[in-house]
Design a protein around this motif. Sequence first.
Motif, PDB file in Angstrom:
ATOM      1  N   PHE A 112     -55.703  -6.432 -10.648  1.00 19.54           N
ATOM      2  CA  PHE A 112     -55.009  -6.713 -11.898  1.00 19.54           C
ATOM      3  C   PHE A 112     -54.767  -8.217 -11.971  1.00 19.54           C
ATOM      4  O   PHE A 112     -54.658  -8.900 -10.963  1.00 19.54           O
ATOM      5  N   VAL A 158     -52.030  -0.336 -18.762  1.00 17.84           N
ATOM      6  CA  VAL A 158     -52.786   0.233 -17.662  1.00 17.84           C
ATOM      7  C   VAL A 158     -52.704   1.746 -17.727  1.00 17.84           C
ATOM      8  O   VAL A 158     -51.644   2.298 -17.995  1.00 17.84           O
ATOM      9  N   ASN A 192     -56.726   4.454 -11.925  1.00 16.43           N
ATOM     10  CA  ASN A 192     -56.895   3.279 -11.076  1.00 16.43           C
ATOM     11  C   ASN A 192     -56.538   3.554  -9.635  1.00 16.43           C
ATOM     12  O   ASN A 192     -55.532   4.201  -9.355  1.00 16.43           O
ATOM     13  N   ASN A 220     -51.028  -3.733  -6.052  1.00 15.55           N
ATOM     14  CA  ASN A 220     -52.004  -4.152  -7.053  1.00 15.55           C
ATOM     15  C   ASN A 220     -53.109  -3.115  -7.083  1.00 15.55           C
ATOM     16  O   ASN A 220     -53.066  -2.117  -6.369  1.00 15.55           O
ATOM     17  N   LYS A 221     -54.105  -3.376  -7.852  1.00 12.80           N
ATOM     18  CA  LYS A 221     -55.256  -2.486  -7.960  1.00 12.80           C
ATOM     19  C   LYS A 221     -55.980  -2.399  -6.628  1.00 12.80           C
ATOM     20  O   LYS A 221     -55.999  -3.364  -5.856  1.00 12.80           O
ATOM     21  N   TYR A 222     -56.546  -1.231  -6.349  1.00 14.58           N
ATOM     22  CA  TYR A 222     -57.371  -1.036  -5.162  1.00 14.58           C
ATOM     23  C   TYR A 222     -58.745  -0.592  -5.635  1.00 14.58           C
ATOM     24  O   TYR A 222     -58.895   0.509  -6.162  1.00 14.58           O
ATOM     25  N   MET A 273     -54.874   2.272  -6.315  1.00 14.91           N
ATOM     26  CA  MET A 273     -53.740   1.377  -6.113  1.00 14.91           C
ATOM     27  C   MET A 273     -53.635   1.022  -4.637  1.00 14.91           C
ATOM     28  O   MET A 273     -53.924   1.849  -3.759  1.00 14.91           O
TER      29      MET A 273
END
Length: 120
Positions: free
Chosen positions: A107, A28, A33, A97-99, A35
């Motif tokens: 993710f 990653v 990204n 996790n991903k936002y 978050m």
Amino acid sequence: QVRLVESGGGLVQAGGSLRLSCAASGSVVFSINGMGWYRRAPGNQRDLVAGITAGGSTNYADSVKGRFTISRDNAKNTVYLQMNSLKPEDTAVYYCNKYAPETGRLFGSWGQGTQVTVSS
């Protein structure tokens, strides 16, 4: 594959504070990204608590606005959640996790989470 490791949870009295950390590693590029911090209370689904974009813009669930602050340190691949004025209803397992509100994509894997328990 992304590895997410949350820490910093614990037992605290109502009105207290905790600071959660989430370290990301693996395949990653953290800095590009968004978050987010999510939480799951017993019997409930996992909901977004706070998100921070790659550019640093933040978004909060109404229930935590004014009490929680999300931040990130790209040099450490880490996202934080400062939680103040905690309430018993904040009790949950917290995950990062991903936002990505535009796509809803996450993710592919979740970490183990960190338990936050707020006593009244």
